[in-house]
Design a protein around this motif. Structure first.
Motif, PDB file in Angstrom:
ATOM      1  N   GLN A  65      -6.873 -15.222  -7.510  1.00  0.00           N
ATOM      2  CA  GLN A  65      -5.968 -14.125  -7.813  1.00  0.00           C
ATOM      3  C   GLN A  65      -6.355 -13.503  -9.141  1.00  0.00           C
ATOM      4  O   GLN A  65      -6.580 -14.210 -10.126  1.00  0.00           O
ATOM      5  N   ASN A  66      -6.441 -12.183  -9.189  1.00  0.00           N
ATOM      6  CA  ASN A  66      -6.710 -11.474 -10.439  1.00  0.00           C
ATOM      7  C   ASN A  66      -5.610 -10.436 -10.623  1.00  0.00           C
ATOM      8  O   ASN A  66      -5.658  -9.358 -10.029  1.00  0.00           O
ATOM      9  N   PRO A  67      -4.592 -10.747 -11.423  1.00  0.00           N
ATOM     10  CA  PRO A  67      -3.435  -9.854 -11.534  1.00  0.00           C
ATOM     11  C   PRO A  67      -3.681  -8.622 -12.393  1.00  0.00           C
ATOM     12  O   PRO A  67      -2.855  -7.723 -12.424  1.00  0.00           O
ATOM     13  N   ASN A  68      -4.819  -8.587 -13.098  1.00  0.00           N
ATOM     14  CA  ASN A  68      -5.114  -7.446 -13.977  1.00  0.00           C
ATOM     15  C   ASN A  68      -6.553  -6.998 -13.791  1.00  0.00           C
ATOM     16  O   ASN A  68      -7.324  -6.917 -14.739  1.00  0.00           O
ATOM     17  N   VAL A  69      -6.933  -6.689 -12.566  1.00  0.00           N
ATOM     18  CA  VAL A  69      -8.329  -6.376 -12.296  1.00  0.00           C
ATOM     19  C   VAL A  69      -8.756  -5.082 -12.969  1.00  0.00           C
ATOM     20  O   VAL A  69      -9.912  -4.911 -13.343  1.00  0.00           O
ATOM     21  N   THR A  70      -7.822  -4.130 -13.156  1.00  0.00           N
ATOM     22  CA  THR A  70      -8.159  -2.873 -13.812  1.00  0.00           C
ATOM     23  C   THR A  70      -6.894  -2.225 -14.353  1.00  0.00           C
ATOM     24  O   THR A  70      -5.783  -2.489 -13.869  1.00  0.00           O
ATOM     25  N   THR A  71      -7.060  -1.386 -15.345  1.00  0.00           N
ATOM     26  CA  THR A  71      -5.968  -0.539 -15.844  1.00  0.00           C
ATOM     27  C   THR A  71      -6.265   0.923 -15.558  1.00  0.00           C
ATOM     28  O   THR A  71      -5.504   1.803 -15.954  1.00  0.00           O
ATOM     29  N   ALA A  72      -7.370   1.177 -14.873  1.00  0.00           N
ATOM     30  CA  ALA A  72      -7.770   2.549 -14.556  1.00  0.00           C
ATOM     31  C   ALA A  72      -6.803   3.169 -13.543  1.00  0.00           C
ATOM     32  O   ALA A  72      -6.255   2.468 -12.697  1.00  0.00           O
ATOM     33  N   TYR A  83      -2.469  -1.454  -6.546  1.00  0.00           N
ATOM     34  CA  TYR A  83      -3.907  -1.548  -6.324  1.00  0.00           C
ATOM     35  C   TYR A  83      -4.666  -1.997  -7.579  1.00  0.00           C
ATOM     36  O   TYR A  83      -5.883  -2.010  -7.592  1.00  0.00           O
ATOM     37  N   GLN A  84      -3.947  -2.363  -8.620  1.00  0.00           N
ATOM     38  CA  GLN A  84      -4.585  -2.770  -9.878  1.00  0.00           C
ATOM     39  C   GLN A  84      -4.653  -4.290 -10.023  1.00  0.00           C
ATOM     40  O   GLN A  84      -5.040  -4.805 -11.073  1.00  0.00           O
ATOM     41  N   SER A  85      -4.286  -5.007  -8.972  1.00  0.00           N
ATOM     42  CA  SER A  85      -4.467  -6.459  -8.909  1.00  0.00           C
ATOM     43  C   SER A  85      -5.193  -6.755  -7.609  1.00  0.00           C
ATOM     44  O   SER A  85      -5.278  -5.895  -6.718  1.00  0.00           O
ATOM     45  N   GLU A  86      -5.720  -7.957  -7.476  1.00  0.00           N
ATOM     46  CA  GLU A  86      -6.446  -8.287  -6.252  1.00  0.00           C
ATOM     47  C   GLU A  86      -6.445  -9.791  -6.018  1.00  0.00           C
ATOM     48  O   GLU A  86      -6.231 -10.583  -6.936  1.00  0.00           O
ATOM     49  N   HIS A  87      -6.712 -10.170  -4.781  1.00  0.00           N
ATOM     50  CA  HIS A  87      -7.059 -11.544  -4.430  1.00  0.00           C
ATOM     51  C   HIS A  87      -8.405 -11.455  -3.730  1.00  0.00           C
ATOM     52  O   HIS A  87      -8.565 -10.670  -2.793  1.00  0.00           O
ATOM     53  N   TYR A  88      -9.380 -12.207  -4.208  1.00  0.00           N
ATOM     54  CA  TYR A  88     -10.730 -12.059  -3.654  1.00  0.00           C
ATOM     55  C   TYR A  88     -11.360 -13.417  -3.386  1.00  0.00           C
ATOM     56  O   TYR A  88     -10.929 -14.436  -3.906  1.00  0.00           O
ATOM     57  N   GLY A  89     -12.400 -13.404  -2.525  1.00  0.00           N
ATOM     58  CA  GLY A  89     -13.108 -14.629  -2.208  1.00  0.00           C
ATOM     59  C   GLY A  89     -12.351 -15.567  -1.289  1.00  0.00           C
ATOM     60  O   GLY A  89     -12.746 -16.717  -1.111  1.00  0.00           O
ATOM     61  N   MET A  90     -11.262 -15.101  -0.661  1.00  0.00           N
ATOM     62  CA  MET A  90     -10.432 -15.972   0.180  1.00  0.00           C
ATOM     63  C   MET A  90     -11.066 -16.171   1.555  1.00  0.00           C
ATOM     64  O   MET A  90     -11.823 -15.337   2.044  1.00  0.00           O
ATOM     65  N   LYS A  91     -10.736 -17.285   2.150  1.00  0.00           N
ATOM     66  CA  LYS A  91     -11.163 -17.559   3.522  1.00  0.00           C
ATOM     67  C   LYS A  91     -10.189 -16.955   4.521  1.00  0.00           C
ATOM     68  O   LYS A  91     -10.584 -16.519   5.612  1.00  0.00           O
ATOM     69  N   GLY A  92      -8.894 -16.942   4.157  1.00  0.00           N
ATOM     70  CA  GLY A  92      -7.906 -16.429   5.088  1.00  0.00           C
ATOM     71  C   GLY A  92      -6.577 -16.148   4.420  1.00  0.00           C
ATOM     72  O   GLY A  92      -6.397 -16.335   3.215  1.00  0.00           O
ATOM     73  N   TRP A  93      -5.653 -15.667   5.203  1.00  0.00           N
ATOM     74  CA  TRP A  93      -4.272 -15.426   4.780  1.00  0.00           C
ATOM     75  C   TRP A  93      -3.388 -15.684   5.984  1.00  0.00           C
ATOM     76  O   TRP A  93      -3.770 -15.381   7.130  1.00  0.00           O
ATOM     77  N   ASP A 173      -5.724  -6.026  -2.089  1.00  0.00           N
ATOM     78  CA  ASP A 173      -4.765  -5.778  -3.164  1.00  0.00           C
ATOM     79  C   ASP A 173      -3.328  -6.055  -2.733  1.00  0.00           C
ATOM     80  O   ASP A 173      -2.496  -6.450  -3.536  1.00  0.00           O
ATOM     81  N   ALA A 174      -3.026  -5.807  -1.467  1.00  0.00           N
ATOM     82  CA  ALA A 174      -1.684  -6.060  -0.947  1.00  0.00           C
ATOM     83  C   ALA A 174      -1.759  -6.075   0.576  1.00  0.00           C
ATOM     84  O   ALA A 174      -2.687  -5.519   1.175  1.00  0.00           O
ATOM     85  N   ILE A 175      -0.755  -6.711   1.201  1.00  0.00           N
ATOM     86  CA  ILE A 175      -0.695  -6.798   2.663  1.00  0.00           C
ATOM     87  C   ILE A 175       0.698  -6.398   3.128  1.00  0.00           C
ATOM     88  O   ILE A 175       1.704  -6.927   2.630  1.00  0.00           O
ATOM     89  N   LEU A 176       0.744  -5.477   4.082  1.00  0.00           N
ATOM     90  CA  LEU A 176       1.999  -5.015   4.674  1.00  0.00           C
ATOM     91  C   LEU A 176       2.020  -5.415   6.150  1.00  0.00           C
ATOM     92  O   LEU A 176       1.080  -5.118   6.891  1.00  0.00           O
ATOM     93  N   VAL A 177       3.074  -6.104   6.574  1.00  0.00           N
ATOM     94  CA  VAL A 177       3.229  -6.520   7.971  1.00  0.00           C
ATOM     95  C   VAL A 177       4.554  -5.972   8.490  1.00  0.00           C
ATOM     96  O   VAL A 177       5.621  -6.285   7.936  1.00  0.00           O
ATOM     97  N   GLN A 178       4.503  -5.163   9.557  1.00  0.00           N
ATOM     98  CA  GLN A 178       5.697  -4.563  10.139  1.00  0.00           C
ATOM     99  C   GLN A 178       5.719  -4.793  11.645  1.00  0.00           C
ATOM    100  O   GLN A 178       4.654  -4.829  12.282  1.00  0.00           O
ATOM    101  N   PRO A 179       6.892  -4.937  12.233  1.00  0.00           N
ATOM    102  CA  PRO A 179       6.955  -4.951  13.697  1.00  0.00           C
ATOM    103  C   PRO A 179       6.282  -3.704  14.248  1.00  0.00           C
ATOM    104  O   PRO A 179       6.422  -2.614  13.688  1.00  0.00           O
ATOM    105  N   ALA A 180       5.522  -3.828  15.305  1.00  0.00           N
ATOM    106  CA  ALA A 180       4.746  -2.707  15.841  1.00  0.00           C
ATOM    107  C   ALA A 180       5.632  -1.506  16.103  1.00  0.00           C
ATOM    108  O   ALA A 180       6.708  -1.627  16.707  1.00  0.00           O
ATOM    109  N   GLY A 181       5.208  -0.349  15.594  1.00  0.00           N
ATOM    110  CA  GLY A 181       5.931   0.892  15.796  1.00  0.00           C
ATOM    111  C   GLY A 181       7.093   1.082  14.859  1.00  0.00           C
ATOM    112  O   GLY A 181       7.801   2.090  14.943  1.00  0.00           O
ATOM    113  N   ALA A 182       7.295   0.122  13.935  1.00  0.00           N
ATOM    114  CA  ALA A 182       8.435   0.232  13.023  1.00  0.00           C
ATOM    115  C   ALA A 182       8.277   1.371  12.036  1.00  0.00           C
ATOM    116  O   ALA A 182       9.237   1.890  11.498  1.00  0.00           O
ATOM    117  N   GLY A 183       7.046   1.763  11.776  1.00  0.00           N
ATOM    118  CA  GLY A 183       6.808   2.845  10.825  1.00  0.00           C
ATOM    119  C   GLY A 183       5.335   3.020  10.613  1.00  0.00           C
ATOM    120  O   GLY A 183       4.567   2.078  10.697  1.00  0.00           O
TER     121      GLY A 183
END
Length: 538
Positions: A65-72, A83-93, A173-183
């Protein structure tokens, strides 16, 4: 370098919903009744501009986890912080969800690389391919939001995503999961939605614990290399050495990363660099050494260089290497390195399988494979002396042994197979805030009795009749700003400078802009007092 990253790893097995509760207790009959999951990669929850709450980083298997990957600023979105934080090098979620069909959106932005082909990775959902060979920079450039949306059906109560990298680390940077067709909100308020078709793939394992550093993996420049050896002197880098060291120090003093190649770092600190560092950590990079190509970062560098060469790739073993399986590959790598180095004035120091006493690289060594490693090292040494004898072979460990389960000196292959001993020595584990702490720690041994403190490493080098190098070193902004550590390192270098047994041959400050500017002294430092002390001394 390597450099990895020395920060907290999130290995929670379930995601957190917007309310902050896990989804493990959901009893909804189907996906249509399930709440929307919003998972960020930050250390704390985040409320976006629409009032939606995104939970802190969770659910990832491995990676960092890199909570401060950029300030740009991040273009294409009104929620740049997402989008200014990230999780990288992971095998899964993964996340516990009711069975059913979901729309999943991966939010990403390329905040580090600046060319196509630098970062390429793929994603699976419930075992099928949903994103293939994603190159964020190629699609939208740097510092712009890019969202990837796909639909997936869950039948076992757990939504599983898999990540594999083709070049450099996968990142989210982030993951959004919604019931299909919810939006179907506009991705990133201006990003791109993609609905790729299925294509089978098999995720490969990645390191699930944080490295001492995350060394950058180099990538090819836009133009192919010249077939002729590089012999021209530099135009905008350190001047061609005449007598002594161009830095003016009694030892070779250098840096890597921001400003090292073009002379900016040397100008900032007030003295030229004698040596720089680069990394070729996988088979592709060690077959091509892209940073040495004409027009690339070190294409015209004429001083010395510390080049890290990864020993074996993920899925390979030291037993295979000991049998000679990789001899041809290693020989081709050494031949390419010799050709690209050409007639440059400086010495090429090859740091083979660096930080092997840690658990974070595919070439890690432990009590179960150390004998195969020693055999493999001797094979590589024989090839190096045959193909590139002008180079020097560096045995480089991490300051802290972690995962080896033994004293690393027991798998030191012998002084006849090594030219230089080296240690990567960052200000952490333990952290030194005062000069007295630094000096006391400098004689430490680790739990297996192996050298840990910098003076202990020097003593071992002397016992082997070899000089010592410090191939990576820097303060650690996450732990503090310690000019005393900078002073302690300088005092050590000055007191022990030389090229003989038990003397300090060279050092390279790690000024690479990764991990939220954690190690930088120049080019956006979070350690202004350390930076000022460095400029004063170096």
């Amino acid at each position: 370098m390597s450099k990895l990253s020395k920060f907290l790893l999130s290995t929670a097995a379930v995601a957190t919903v917007a309310s902050g509760l896990t989804t493990a207790g959901l009893t909804a009959a189907n996906a249509a009744d399930a709440p929307t999951l919003r998972v960020s990669t930050q250390r704390a929850s985040y409320t976006d501009t629409s009032g939606n709450v995104w939970s802190a980083d969770s659910g990832f298997e491995g990676g960092w986890q890199n909570p401060n990957v950029t300030t740009a600023p991040i273009a294409g979105t009104t929620d740049a912080k997402l989008y200014q934080s990230e999780h990288y090098g992971m095998k899964g979620w993964s996340a516990k969800v009711p069975n059913g069909t979901y729309d999943v959106t991966l939010k990403t932005a390329e905040t580090y690389w600046t060319q196509k082909g630098a970062r390429v990775f793929s994603v699976t959902a419930e075992g099928r391919s949903v994103v293939s060979n994603l190159d964020i920079f190629a699609e939208v450039g740097k510092n712009r939001a890019l969202d990837k949306k796909f639909t997936v059906t869950v039948a076992d109560g757990t939504l599983n995503l898999g990540f594999t990298q083709s070049r450099n680390w996968a990142t989210v940077d982030a993951i959004l999961v919604q019931p299909a067709g919810a939006g179907t909100p506009a991705p990133g308020n201006g990003g791109v939605v993609v609905n790729p078709g299925p294509r089978p793939t098999n995720p490969t394992p990645v390191v699930s614990t944080p490295p001492s550093t995350t060394p950058p993996v180099t990538t090819p420049p836009s133009t192919p290399p010249s077939t002729a050896p590089v012999t021209a002197p530099p135009t905008s880098t350190a001047p061609k050495p005449q007598t002594g060291n161009v830095s003016g120090h009694e030892w070779m003093s250098g840096s890597s990363g921001v400003g090292a190649a073009n002379g900016q770092f040397g100008s900032w600190r007030g003295s030229n660099l004698d040596i720089v560092s680069s990394w070729a950590g996988n088979a592709d990079n060690s077959a091509n050494f892209y940073t040495l190509w004409k027009g690339a970062e070190y294409g015209s560098w004429n001083g010395s260089m510390d080049m890290s060469v990864g020993g074996i790739d993920p899925g390979e073993t030291w037993a295979q290497a000991a049998s000679g399986k990789f001899d041809a590959r290693w020989a081709a790598s050494l031949t390419k390195l010799k050709q690209l180095w050409g007639g440059r004035d400086g010495t090429m120091y090859i740091r083979f399988a660096h930080e092997m006493n840690g658990y974070w690289f595919s070439w890690s060594v432990n009590k179960n494979n150390y004998q195969d490693f020693m055999t493999s090292w001797k094979r590589y040494r024989a090839l190096q002396q045959q193909i590139f004898p002008e180079a020097e072979l560096v045995f480089s460990v991490n300051k802290e042994t972690n995962g080896a389960g033994m004293d690393w000196t027991k798998f030191f292959p012998g002084k006849q197979y090594v030219d230089v001993l080296s240690v990567d020595y960052y200000n952490n584990w333990p952290y030194a805030s005062t000069l007295a702490q630094f000096q006391q720690q400098s004689w430490d041994k680790d739990g297996y009795g192996a050298p840990k403190g910098i003076n202990a490493h020097l003593a071992f080098a002397k016992s082997q009749g070899l000089p010592l190098a410090v191939s990576e070193w820097s303060g650690n902004a996450d732990d503090g700003d310690s000019p005393a550590y900078i002073q302690g390192m300088y005092d050590f270098f000055k007191a022990n400078a030389g090229s003989g047994a038990g003397q300090l041959l060279y050092e390279v400050q790690f000024n690479v802009n990764i991990d939220g500017q954690r190690w930088l002294l120049n080019g956006g430092t979070r350690m202004p007092n350390s930076a000022a002390k460095y400029r004063e001394l170096f």
